[in-house]
Enzyme design. Structure first.
Site, PDB file in Angstrom:
ATOM      1  N   PRO A 109     -21.852   4.552   7.733  1.00 46.77           N
ATOM      2  CA  PRO A 109     -22.154   4.384   6.304  1.00 46.77           C
ATOM      3  C   PRO A 109     -21.176   3.430   5.616  1.00 46.77           C
ATOM      4  CG  PRO A 109     -22.082   6.715   6.922  1.00 46.77           C
ATOM      5  CD  PRO A 109     -21.537   5.945   8.072  1.00 46.77           C
TER       6      PRO A 109
ATOM      7  N   GLU B 135     -16.768  13.173  12.152  1.00 49.73           N
ATOM      8  CA  GLU B 135     -16.397  12.451  10.928  1.00 49.73           C
ATOM      9  C   GLU B 135     -16.286  10.952  11.161  1.00 49.73           C
ATOM     10  OE1 GLU B 135     -16.338  13.988   7.906  1.00 49.73           O
ATOM     11  OE2 GLU B 135     -17.140  15.502   9.254  1.00 49.73           O
TER      12      GLU B 135
ATOM     13  N   ARG C 138     -38.832  -6.069  17.990  1.00 45.74           N
ATOM     14  CA  ARG C 138     -40.138  -6.536  17.526  1.00 45.74           C
ATOM     15  C   ARG C 138     -40.138  -8.017  17.154  1.00 45.74           C
ATOM     16  NH1 ARG C 138     -40.937  -6.606  12.302  1.00 45.74           N
ATOM     17  NH2 ARG C 138     -43.113  -5.937  12.283  1.00 45.74           N
TER      18      ARG C 138
ATOM     19  N   ASP D 208     -45.370 -10.228   7.488  1.00 43.90           N
ATOM     20  CA  ASP D 208     -44.990  -8.917   6.976  1.00 43.90           C
ATOM     21  C   ASP D 208     -43.793  -9.007   6.046  1.00 43.90           C
ATOM     22  OD1 ASP D 208     -43.443  -7.672  10.031  1.00 43.90           O
ATOM     23  OD2 ASP D 208     -43.100  -9.456   8.830  1.00 43.90           O
TER      24      ASP D 208
HETATM   25  C1  4GM Z   1     -19.686   8.998   9.460  1.00 44.84           C
HETATM   26  C2  4GM Z   1     -18.885   8.035  10.032  1.00 44.84           C
HETATM   27  C3  4GM Z   1     -24.655   5.391  10.101  1.00 44.84           C
HETATM   28  C4  4GM Z   1     -20.934   9.275   9.994  1.00 44.84           C
HETATM   29  C5  4GM Z   1     -19.328   7.350  11.126  1.00 44.84           C
HETATM   30  C6  4GM Z   1     -24.098   6.487  10.741  1.00 44.84           C
HETATM   31  C7  4GM Z   1     -25.486   6.834   8.418  1.00 44.84           C
HETATM   32  C8  4GM Z   1     -25.368   5.566   8.925  1.00 44.84           C
HETATM   33  C9  4GM Z   1     -21.371   8.601  11.111  1.00 44.84           C
HETATM   34  C10 4GM Z   1     -20.566   7.634  11.670  1.00 44.84           C
HETATM   35  C11 4GM Z   1     -24.250   7.737  10.172  1.00 44.84           C
HETATM   36  C12 4GM Z   1     -25.988   4.427   8.221  1.00 44.84           C
HETATM   37  C13 4GM Z   1     -22.693   8.899  11.698  1.00 44.84           C
HETATM   38  N1  4GM Z   1     -24.946   7.893   9.023  1.00 44.84           N
HETATM   39  N2  4GM Z   1     -26.236   4.521   6.943  1.00 44.84           N
HETATM   40  N3  4GM Z   1     -23.718   8.866  10.695  1.00 44.84           N
HETATM   41  O1  4GM Z   1     -26.267   3.428   8.876  1.00 44.84           O
HETATM   42  O2  4GM Z   1     -21.029   6.949  12.736  1.00 44.84           O
END
Ligand code: 4GM
Length: 263
Positions: free
Chosen positions: A109, A136, A174, A189
């Site tokens: 994230p 985490e 794709r 698309d």
């Molecule tokens: C926290 C730290 C990617 C959570 C590292 C991974 C959402 C996304 C995770 C991590 C994730 C995203 C695993 N959640 N928005 N969770 O691309 O890898």
């Protein structure tokens, strides 16, 4: 012959390298979904791409096979340790027949939001490592020293990087020549022109009092193309105005759009 340099013939006389994904994940079984089903499954059968998983748990040798540990500074959750990830990555680079190291992507994230443009660039690389975090996240020093690019699918959190990784794989596969059928690949698309897609309709011509726009039933292909372009511009302006900054628009289109948005 190793994957990275295996060349496959296509319909013309030229050859091209395939796209090889190397996934570092505690849940390799999840990846059968993208490898075996739908458009990506068929493209995999055709040999257009590959997906090999590396489980960090296979690279730990203590009795507990632990891949994670408590965070320095305390707090909830666990952090994935450097060593099992590093040994997984070393195994990837030992298995590719290339003098160039694989491009390492960490799905998190905290990454830069993924765009269609970035997907298209990744689809042209020979070897892409997708690092999937759980808990985490992973030890920051692995990110600092081994990760080329941190990518987020969107501003949300899921319990692991596996689903985000599969979304990236699907989006890239794709785009590979031969992955979509002739008809599907001809379809303009969403995002092919940086715009959101226009509405689509099929039979019947009327549902719940809503008629298919008459222009689409007219058979006038120039008018249909114009209507679709206008709908794309209008939708993008209404839903994702920031995307329009990068779109080429004629003066006529600009005027038309301003008029629509006033109404
Ligand atoms: C926290 C730290 C990617 C959570 C590292 C991974 C959402 C996304 C995770 C991590 C994730 C995203 C695993 N959640 N928005 N969770 O691309 O890898």
């Amino acid at each position: 012959m190793q994957n990275a340099l295996r060349l496959i013939g296509n319909q013309d006389t030229s050859t091209r390298a395939m796209l090889n994904f190397h996934v570092i994940t505690l849940f390799p079984e999840l990846f059968s979904a993208v490898r075996d089903s739908g458009v990506t499954g068929r493209a995999h059968q055709k040999g257009l791409w590959s997906c090999v998983c590396y489980n960090p748990r296979d690279y730990v040798h203590d009795v507990h096979h632990s891949v994670d540990d408590r965070p320095y500074g305390g707090g909830p959750g666990m952090v994935m340790m450097y060593q099992p990830l590093m040994d997984s990555l070393l195994a990837v680079n030992a298995n590719i027949d290339s003098s160039v190291k694989a491009h390492v992507v960490y799905l998190s994230p905290q990454g830069k939001p993924l765009t269609q443009q970035r997907v298209a660039a990744l689809a042209k690389l020979p070897n892409v490592v997708l690092l999937c975090g759980r808990y985490e996240g992973i030890d920051e020093r692995f990110i600092q020293t081994q990760v080329d690019e941190e990518i987020a699918i969107g501003d949300f959190v899921v319990s692991g990087g596996e689903l985000p990784a599969m979304m990236l794989m699907d989006a890239a596969v794709r785009l590979l020549p031969g992955a979509l059928g002739h008809v599907a690949s001809a379809v303009e698309d969403s995002f092919s022109d940086g715009l959101l897609d226009c509405p689509h309709y099929t039979r019947p011509a009327e549902i719940e009092g809503i008629e298919v726009p008459s222009v689409l039933q007219s058979g006038n292909h120039a008018e249909i193309a114009k209507w679709r372009r206008q709908q794309k511009l209008l939708r993008t302006a209404q839903r994702r105005p920031e995307l329009l900054e990068k779109v080429d628009m004629s003066a006529k289109e600009r005027d038309w759009l301003a008029e629509q948005l006033q109404a």
